[in-house]
Design a protein around this motif. Sequence first.
Motif, PDB file in Angstrom:
ATOM      1  N   THR A   2       0.827  -1.193   0.000  1.00  0.00           N
ATOM      2  CA  THR A   2       0.000   0.000   0.000  1.00  0.00           C
ATOM      3  C   THR A   2       0.865   1.246   0.000  1.00  0.00           C
ATOM      4  N   PHE A   3       0.316   2.379  -0.471  1.00  0.00           N
ATOM      5  CA  PHE A   3       0.959   3.671  -0.213  1.00  0.00           C
ATOM      6  C   PHE A   3      -0.083   4.631   0.348  1.00  0.00           C
ATOM      7  N   SER A   4       0.363   5.466   1.291  1.00  0.00           N
ATOM      8  CA  SER A   4      -0.581   6.323   1.997  1.00  0.00           C
ATOM      9  C   SER A   4       0.090   7.608   2.438  1.00  0.00           C
ATOM     10  N   ILE A   5      -0.755   8.599   2.752  1.00  0.00           N
ATOM     11  CA  ILE A   5      -0.314   9.833   3.381  1.00  0.00           C
ATOM     12  C   ILE A   5      -1.239  10.123   4.544  1.00  0.00           C
ATOM     13  N   VAL A   6      -0.645  10.487   5.667  1.00  0.00           N
ATOM     14  CA  VAL A   6      -1.356  10.890   6.879  1.00  0.00           C
ATOM     15  C   VAL A   6      -0.963  12.343   7.131  1.00  0.00           C
ATOM     16  N   ALA A   7      -1.942  13.227   7.359  1.00  0.00           N
ATOM     17  CA  ALA A   7      -1.566  14.633   7.431  1.00  0.00           C
ATOM     18  C   ALA A   7      -2.520  15.457   8.285  1.00  0.00           C
ATOM     19  N   ARG A   8      -2.011  16.630   8.642  1.00  0.00           N
ATOM     20  CA  ARG A   8      -2.759  17.616   9.422  1.00  0.00           C
ATOM     21  C   ARG A   8      -2.732  18.941   8.679  1.00  0.00           C
ATOM     22  N   ALA A   9      -3.881  19.661   8.683  1.00  0.00           N
ATOM     23  CA  ALA A   9      -3.936  21.013   8.127  1.00  0.00           C
ATOM     24  C   ALA A   9      -4.867  21.826   9.009  1.00  0.00           C
ATOM     25  N   GLY A  10      -4.300  22.755   9.761  1.00  0.00           N
ATOM     26  CA  GLY A  10      -5.112  23.484  10.730  1.00  0.00           C
ATOM     27  C   GLY A  10      -5.649  22.544  11.782  1.00  0.00           C
ATOM     28  N   ASP A  11      -6.973  22.525  11.944  1.00  0.00           N
ATOM     29  CA  ASP A  11      -7.610  21.640  12.926  1.00  0.00           C
ATOM     30  C   ASP A  11      -8.125  20.348  12.297  1.00  0.00           C
ATOM     31  N   ALA A 134      -0.490  23.515  -0.798  1.00  0.00           N
ATOM     32  CA  ALA A 134      -0.863  24.021   0.524  1.00  0.00           C
ATOM     33  C   ALA A 134      -2.148  24.838   0.521  1.00  0.00           C
ATOM     34  N   GLU A 135      -2.541  25.382  -0.643  1.00  0.00           N
ATOM     35  CA  GLU A 135      -3.739  26.222  -0.687  1.00  0.00           C
ATOM     36  C   GLU A 135      -5.021  25.408  -0.776  1.00  0.00           C
ATOM     37  N   LEU A 136      -4.937  24.118  -1.028  1.00  0.00           N
ATOM     38  CA  LEU A 136      -6.127  23.286  -1.199  1.00  0.00           C
ATOM     39  C   LEU A 136      -6.710  22.848   0.142  1.00  0.00           C
ATOM     40  N   PRO A 137      -8.025  22.595   0.187  1.00  0.00           N
ATOM     41  CA  PRO A 137      -8.613  21.955   1.370  1.00  0.00           C
ATOM     42  C   PRO A 137      -7.951  20.598   1.604  1.00  0.00           C
TER      43      PRO A 137
END
Length: 267
Positions: A2-11, A134-137
């Motif tokens: 598998t490949f994945s991304i786990v991330a945070r943006a603001g809250d 970075a500008e995307l939701p």
Amino acid sequence: MTFSIVARAGDAYGVAVASKFLAAGAIVPAAEAGAGALATQAWANVAFRPQGLALLRTGTRAEDAVAGLIASDPGRDQRQLGVVGADGAGATFTGQECPAWAGGVSGDGYAIQGNILTGPEVVREMEAAWLAAAELPLAERLVAALAAGDAAGGDSRGRQSAAVYVVEAGAGYAGAGDVACDLRVDDHPDPVTELRRLLDVHELLFGRPDPESLLEIRGELAEEIEARLKELGHDTLDQWAGVENLEGRLVEGRIDPIVLARLRGDA
């Protein structure tokens, strides 16, 4: 596998995943508003999901959460794990027995990992796409990173499933929950492309209208709306929007251009 991304943006916290595996979205991601998110893969340990969120809920840093989960797991050499917490850098772990190519990268607010990939370029391209968007939701940004990994080669065995899961306090349907987006493509020849299509549909139906773009319902526009509703067999805009699942985009006395385009048959 598998490949994945786990991330945070603001809250907001989220996970996007793709794999040559049936319904990877049912196994890999976990996230909780106010706490963090994680992905468990390779020989996934689904117990990591509640255990990891419990650690993150207490404010444990991502790297410490990874260390704690791995330390107590006898199958750690076959695991792959990515975690982000409420602040700081994400953390990723790849067990030494994960099938090649396997590895990951991490940075402030994100962790990217994969195994049985065509090569390290998959995670590198995912990272580049994440940083460039970075500008995307958050949901769109996660899927953009996933698409970059897929385009770079992705899972060396092929394609089957993809998913995106995002949480944020009060961002759920009608403001009654925290799950902002939960979309899965469980079995499809081009799952990442299909996931992007579903995300567009999700935004259409559940996105919030831009206050700056709303149009006053008066004059000729009011007459047009009334005539179109009559042609479609509806007495009110509320009634029609409920049938079309667009009620979340209704604003008293004004209309979202997206709703108007749908009413006109343009979208």
